[in-house]
Design a protein around this motif. Structure first.
Motif, PDB file in Angstrom:
ATOM      1  N   VAL A 213      53.160  40.879  38.198  1.00  0.00           N
ATOM      2  CA  VAL A 213      52.498  40.842  36.899  1.00  0.00           C
ATOM      3  C   VAL A 213      51.186  40.084  37.074  1.00  0.00           C
ATOM      4  O   VAL A 213      51.175  38.963  37.589  1.00  0.00           O
ATOM      5  CB  VAL A 213      53.377  40.156  35.842  1.00  0.00           C
ATOM      6  CG1 VAL A 213      52.678  40.151  34.486  1.00  0.00           C
ATOM      7  CG2 VAL A 213      54.725  40.852  35.744  1.00  0.00           C
ATOM      8  N   VAL A 214      50.092  40.717  36.652  1.00  0.00           N
ATOM      9  CA  VAL A 214      48.762  40.148  36.882  1.00  0.00           C
ATOM     10  C   VAL A 214      47.931  40.246  35.607  1.00  0.00           C
ATOM     11  O   VAL A 214      48.226  41.046  34.714  1.00  0.00           O
ATOM     12  CB  VAL A 214      48.027  40.895  38.023  1.00  0.00           C
ATOM     13  CG1 VAL A 214      48.765  40.734  39.340  1.00  0.00           C
ATOM     14  CG2 VAL A 214      47.841  42.374  37.694  1.00  0.00           C
ATOM     15  N   ASP A 215      46.884  39.422  35.533  1.00  0.00           N
ATOM     16  CA  ASP A 215      45.895  39.603  34.476  1.00  0.00           C
ATOM     17  C   ASP A 215      45.248  40.972  34.651  1.00  0.00           C
ATOM     18  O   ASP A 215      44.919  41.374  35.775  1.00  0.00           O
ATOM     19  CB  ASP A 215      44.811  38.525  34.562  1.00  0.00           C
ATOM     20  CG  ASP A 215      45.344  37.134  34.268  1.00  0.00           C
ATOM     21  OD1 ASP A 215      46.378  37.022  33.580  1.00  0.00           O
ATOM     22  OD2 ASP A 215      44.723  36.155  34.736  1.00  0.00           O
ATOM     23  N   ASP A 216      45.061  41.684  33.558  1.00  0.00           N
ATOM     24  CA  ASP A 216      44.507  43.038  33.650  1.00  0.00           C
ATOM     25  C   ASP A 216      42.991  42.981  33.804  1.00  0.00           C
ATOM     26  O   ASP A 216      42.236  43.208  32.860  1.00  0.00           O
ATOM     27  CB  ASP A 216      44.903  43.859  32.424  1.00  0.00           C
ATOM     28  CG  ASP A 216      44.515  45.329  32.582  1.00  0.00           C
ATOM     29  OD1 ASP A 216      44.031  45.699  33.672  1.00  0.00           O
ATOM     30  OD2 ASP A 216      44.698  46.097  31.625  1.00  0.00           O
ATOM     31  N   GLN A 217      42.578  42.652  35.018  1.00  0.00           N
ATOM     32  CA  GLN A 217      41.169  42.736  35.395  1.00  0.00           C
ATOM     33  C   GLN A 217      41.003  44.079  36.105  1.00  0.00           C
ATOM     34  O   GLN A 217      41.387  44.212  37.273  1.00  0.00           O
ATOM     35  CB  GLN A 217      40.790  41.578  36.307  1.00  0.00           C
ATOM     36  CG  GLN A 217      41.001  40.210  35.675  1.00  0.00           C
ATOM     37  CD  GLN A 217      40.678  39.071  36.625  1.00  0.00           C
ATOM     38  OE1 GLN A 217      39.803  39.179  37.481  1.00  0.00           O
ATOM     39  NE2 GLN A 217      41.392  37.967  36.486  1.00  0.00           N
ATOM     40  N   PRO A 218      40.463  45.086  35.418  1.00  0.00           N
ATOM     41  CA  PRO A 218      40.537  46.467  35.912  1.00  0.00           C
ATOM     42  C   PRO A 218      40.080  46.664  37.352  1.00  0.00           C
ATOM     43  O   PRO A 218      40.755  47.351  38.130  1.00  0.00           O
ATOM     44  CB  PRO A 218      39.643  47.232  34.930  1.00  0.00           C
ATOM     45  CG  PRO A 218      39.741  46.448  33.664  1.00  0.00           C
ATOM     46  CD  PRO A 218      39.821  45.010  34.093  1.00  0.00           C
ATOM     47  N   GLU A 219      38.955  46.072  37.732  1.00  0.00           N
ATOM     48  CA  GLU A 219      38.454  46.285  39.090  1.00  0.00           C
ATOM     49  C   GLU A 219      39.413  45.719  40.130  1.00  0.00           C
ATOM     50  O   GLU A 219      39.670  46.341  41.165  1.00  0.00           O
ATOM     51  CB  GLU A 219      37.068  45.662  39.245  1.00  0.00           C
ATOM     52  CG  GLU A 219      35.978  46.395  38.464  1.00  0.00           C
ATOM     53  CD  GLU A 219      34.603  45.802  38.721  1.00  0.00           C
ATOM     54  OE1 GLU A 219      34.495  44.862  39.544  1.00  0.00           O
ATOM     55  OE2 GLU A 219      33.633  46.281  38.099  1.00  0.00           O
ATOM     56  N   LYS A 220      39.964  44.539  39.845  1.00  0.00           N
ATOM     57  CA  LYS A 220      40.869  43.923  40.815  1.00  0.00           C
ATOM     58  C   LYS A 220      42.221  44.623  40.843  1.00  0.00           C
ATOM     59  O   LYS A 220      42.833  44.766  41.907  1.00  0.00           O
ATOM     60  CB  LYS A 220      41.023  42.429  40.517  1.00  0.00           C
ATOM     61  CG  LYS A 220      39.759  41.634  40.822  1.00  0.00           C
ATOM     62  CD  LYS A 220      40.000  40.139  40.815  1.00  0.00           C
ATOM     63  CE  LYS A 220      38.746  39.392  41.264  1.00  0.00           C
ATOM     64  NZ  LYS A 220      38.964  37.931  41.350  1.00  0.00           N
ATOM     65  N   VAL A 221      42.697  45.060  39.684  1.00  0.00           N
ATOM     66  CA  VAL A 221      43.963  45.800  39.653  1.00  0.00           C
ATOM     67  C   VAL A 221      43.824  47.097  40.439  1.00  0.00           C
ATOM     68  O   VAL A 221      44.709  47.470  41.224  1.00  0.00           O
ATOM     69  CB  VAL A 221      44.396  46.080  38.198  1.00  0.00           C
ATOM     70  CG1 VAL A 221      45.600  47.027  38.167  1.00  0.00           C
ATOM     71  CG2 VAL A 221      44.747  44.774  37.484  1.00  0.00           C
ATOM     72  N   GLU A 222      42.700  47.780  40.259  1.00  0.00           N
ATOM     73  CA  GLU A 222      42.464  49.030  40.986  1.00  0.00           C
ATOM     74  C   GLU A 222      42.376  48.776  42.492  1.00  0.00           C
ATOM     75  O   GLU A 222      42.950  49.517  43.299  1.00  0.00           O
ATOM     76  CB  GLU A 222      41.170  49.679  40.488  1.00  0.00           C
ATOM     77  CG  GLU A 222      40.880  51.031  41.116  1.00  0.00           C
ATOM     78  CD  GLU A 222      39.634  51.684  40.543  1.00  0.00           C
ATOM     79  OE1 GLU A 222      39.103  52.599  41.205  1.00  0.00           O
ATOM     80  OE2 GLU A 222      39.195  51.286  39.447  1.00  0.00           O
TER      81      GLU A 222
END
Length: 282
Positions: A213-222
């Motif tokens: 489970v992570v903070d939804d930081q789109p670039e890092k999640v991708e």
């Protein structure tokens, strides 16, 4: 100028203090000032390198600066002034029954910060803990109010401490060949997190999968999903909330999760954590 006192390395945005040199400078330059006055004013948040280049002390650097001086001056206490009475057991904007907490143990505050509560940063606590210096959080709006005292003693009968983290993403990593997710694959995942300067807020292992489970930081999640796909089948679920309750009570947890689907849950005798998703009919 505090930059003449606080000596740091050259990690300019999150500088580490050279405690030995800083202590010497406090003895040489600050202690004598107290023979002339019982009030000495200076800045927080900044320091300087050996080459006199200005640095900053990172997140909550001003509170940390005060803790450094409290430690080196053997202060009776440190006081942080805020626009609230003290620490609450929950964000009153999110939980209408939030309660003021009269006193907390240092380690309890660190636990709260770890789970995402906007409280005192652990690096501020450590210099105070080292010398058992109490920290008071008080209101500058109502300075006569008692505030919260943070100290080194055990505190009993705390209310449930509730922490919400919104905008969470669940990254599910499943072993491609059904091999167990052991130390090797887990290490690979943490190496990816380290390379991205990204950290999981919650992880859970199963036999052939790892949930993060992570903070939804789109670039890092991708980027995480892309790199992990070399070893795992990856799926990502977004628009989640992580709820942490310390010193939980069954009825409180039930009221907080009403209307949500529990996607993931971890529980110890003191702490329960759940990842929540709105139910489709909400």
């Amino acid at each position: 100028d505090v930059r003449d006192i606080i000596r740091t390395d050259n990690n300019f945005r999150d500088a580490k203090i050279d405690w030995f040199i800083t202590e010497q400078k406090v003895k040489e330059q600050i202690n004598p000032l107290f023979t002339q006055s019982n009030i000495v004013l200076t800045q927080g948040f900044i320091g300087a390198t050996d080459d006199n280049e200005s640095t900053t002390l990172g997140r909550e650097g001003s509170d940390y600066s005060a803790a450094v001086f409290a430690n080196l001056l053997d202060a009776e206490c440190q006081v942080i002034w805020k626009d609230v009475q003290g620490l609450m057991n929950a964000d009153p904007k999110l939980y209408g029954e939030a309660q003021w907490i009269k006193e907390l143990n240092y380690k309890e505050v660190i636990e709260m910060a770890y789970y995402g509560a906007q409280v005192i940063h652990p690096k501020t606590i450590k210099p105070l803990h080292n010398k058992s210096i109490p920290l008071y959080v008080k209101s500058f709006i109502n300075p006569d109010e008692e505030g919260t005292c943070i100290h080194n003693q055990t505190v009993h009968h705390l209310p449930p401490i509730i922490v919400y983290k919104a905008n969470q993403a669940l990254v599910q990593l499943a072993s491609k060949d059904f091999s167990f997710v052991g130390e090797g694959l887990t290490a690979e995942v943490y190496n990816i997190f380290e390379s991205l300067k990204f950290k999981p807020n919650l992880t859970q292992n199963a036999a052939i999968s790892l949930l993060c489970v992570v903070d939804d930081q789109p670039e890092k999640v991708e980027a995480l999903a892309l790199k992990a796909s070399e070893h795992f089948d990856v799926s990502v679920t977004k628009n989640l909330t992580m709820l942490t309750v310390r010193h939980y009570q069954k009825e409180v947890v039930e009221s907080l999760t009403n209307g949500f689907r529990i996607v993931l849950q971890q529980q110890t005798p003191e702490t329960i954590q759940m990842v929540l998703e709105n139910k489709p009919n909400n």
